[in-house]
Write a protein that holds these residues in place. Sequence first.
Motif, short mmCIF file in Angstrom:
data_model
loop_
_atom_site.label_atom_id
_atom_site.label_comp_id
_atom_site.label_asym_id
_atom_site.label_seq_id
_atom_site.Cartn_x
_atom_site.Cartn_y
_atom_site.Cartn_z
N SER A 1 5.48 -13.89 4.27
CA SER A 1 5.03 -12.66 4.89
C SER A 1 4.01 -13.01 5.96
CB SER A 1 4.38 -11.73 3.85
OG SER A 1 3.82 -10.60 4.46
N GLU B 36 -0.45 -9.51 5.16
CA GLU B 36 -0.81 -9.00 3.86
C GLU B 36 0.05 -9.56 2.73
OE1 GLU B 36 -1.02 -4.77 4.30
OE2 GLU B 36 -2.70 -4.85 5.68
N PHE B 37 0.76 -8.70 1.97
CA PHE B 37 1.37 -9.12 0.72
C PHE B 37 2.71 -9.82 0.92
CE2 PHE B 37 -1.74 -6.22 -0.82
CZ PHE B 37 -2.08 -6.69 -2.08
N HIS C 58 -5.23 -12.14 7.66
CA HIS C 58 -4.95 -10.92 6.90
C HIS C 58 -3.74 -11.11 5.98
CE1 HIS C 58 -7.18 -7.22 6.90
NE2 HIS C 58 -6.10 -6.53 6.60
N VAL D 298 -2.60 -12.27 2.04
CA VAL D 298 -3.12 -12.41 0.68
C VAL D 298 -2.93 -13.85 0.20
CG1 VAL D 298 -2.90 -11.65 -1.71
CG2 VAL D 298 -2.66 -10.00 0.15
N ARG E 4 -0.40 -5.96 -5.93
CA ARG E 4 0.65 -5.32 -5.14
C ARG E 4 -0.03 -4.59 -3.99
NH1 ARG E 4 -0.74 -0.33 -6.43
NH2 ARG E 4 -0.95 0.39 -8.60
N SER E 5 0.77 -4.04 -3.10
CA SER E 5 0.19 -3.26 -2.01
C SER E 5 -0.58 -2.08 -2.59
CB SER E 5 1.30 -2.76 -1.08
OG SER E 5 1.97 -3.85 -0.48
N PRO E 6 -1.81 -1.85 -2.14
CA PRO E 6 -2.62 -0.79 -2.73
C PRO E 6 -2.12 0.60 -2.35
CG PRO E 6 -3.73 -1.74 -0.83
CD PRO E 6 -2.52 -2.58 -1.08
N SER E 7 -2.43 1.56 -3.20
CA SER E 7 -2.05 2.95 -2.94
C SER E 7 -3.26 3.88 -2.93
CB SER E 7 -1.04 3.45 -3.98
OG SER E 7 -1.58 3.36 -5.28
N LEU F 75 -7.09 1.09 0.36
CA LEU F 75 -6.46 1.06 1.68
C LEU F 75 -7.51 0.94 2.78
CD1 LEU F 75 -3.70 3.80 1.22
CD2 LEU F 75 -3.33 1.35 1.58
N LEU G 254 -8.64 -2.60 2.78
CA LEU G 254 -7.61 -3.47 3.32
C LEU G 254 -7.61 -3.44 4.84
CD1 LEU G 254 -5.24 -5.31 2.46
CD2 LEU G 254 -3.76 -3.30 2.61
N LEU H 27 -7.55 -4.33 -3.64
CA LEU H 27 -6.52 -4.07 -4.63
C LEU H 27 -6.90 -2.90 -5.52
CD1 LEU H 27 -5.75 -7.77 -5.69
CD2 LEU H 27 -4.40 -6.32 -4.17
#
Length: 314
Positions: A99, A102-103, A203, A205, A229-232, A237, A240, A252
């Motif tokens: 990637s 990020e993730f 940037h 992870v 995992r990708s934050p929600s 956010l 991030l 996270l």
Amino acid sequence: FGSSVPAFCALRGVVYCLASSQHPLKHFRPSLAMELFDLEAGVKSAASGGHVLNCQELTGLQAGLTVLKAKEKYQSIYLWGKIFGLTSDYYLAYGLQDSEFEFPAKAFYYAGEDFEFQALPKITEEVADQILELGLEKPLTGVASTPLGPQAEEEEPPAEEGEAPADKPPKLTEADRLAQMVQEIDFDTAVVPKGAHALNEAHVVVPSGDFKGLGLSEAMSLSKYVHFRSPSSIAALRALARTDAQFYANFLDPLEGDLPKGCWAVRQDPSATLVTLRSLTWPGYIAYHVPGTTKFGGIYFGYAQKSRDLAFLL
């Protein structure tokens, strides 16, 4: 585990190894020998959840994952867990794909009792909604080609003379449902200690080189664990999106924000050398951490059935 052995981890149902390094994704993996050693030792660490792998399963998985790793040209491949079926069970694994931001992306694979892994279908949000609308509650059969829902009995009407048959979307099978289940479980679990990962200057992870493990008191606190995992959440956010170095470790979603409150059970091993976290939302998922070390992980064993009444039971 030796002191140089990387962390043995699991993401939404897959057990995987992450190297402790501040380098890009290519350093997310250990050597093959350490990976296979961690597979057995990590499952033992999560044995308090009530499930283990027998010698035949471990041998088959080691061979199957080795073949998958060579075939797909992964630098490392990881076990996610085992989902039980009525006639046979599914073994789940995944590989981390490069990637640039990020993730890292995870590609999931499944195998039956022959331990020959093949790719799980990559389902869209629309397909996932179709599967959920079917309202299927019964366990999986263990046969990936089994059609889902009413479409299994539907017959296509014959095309009228002179008309070309209309293009129809592919029928949903149990493999699609399995993929949807794995994604849902992985999103709600995938537990790692807070601070085990950070964002580098690009940037991306990466495992944090500053992480030396949680102390015993910290390891017993739910606030010291996050979802890998990708934050929600809004707070994660925002962190991030920041470029400040102090935010690089706070991007996270924390487990303490999961609903309903009390959906995680934290337990300390009597020997004080191991702390486990069990998901009450997804019975069968268990994560662990050895305080004072970089050893942590998790795995899922179960029928992929969510405890939807949990809020009324707590």
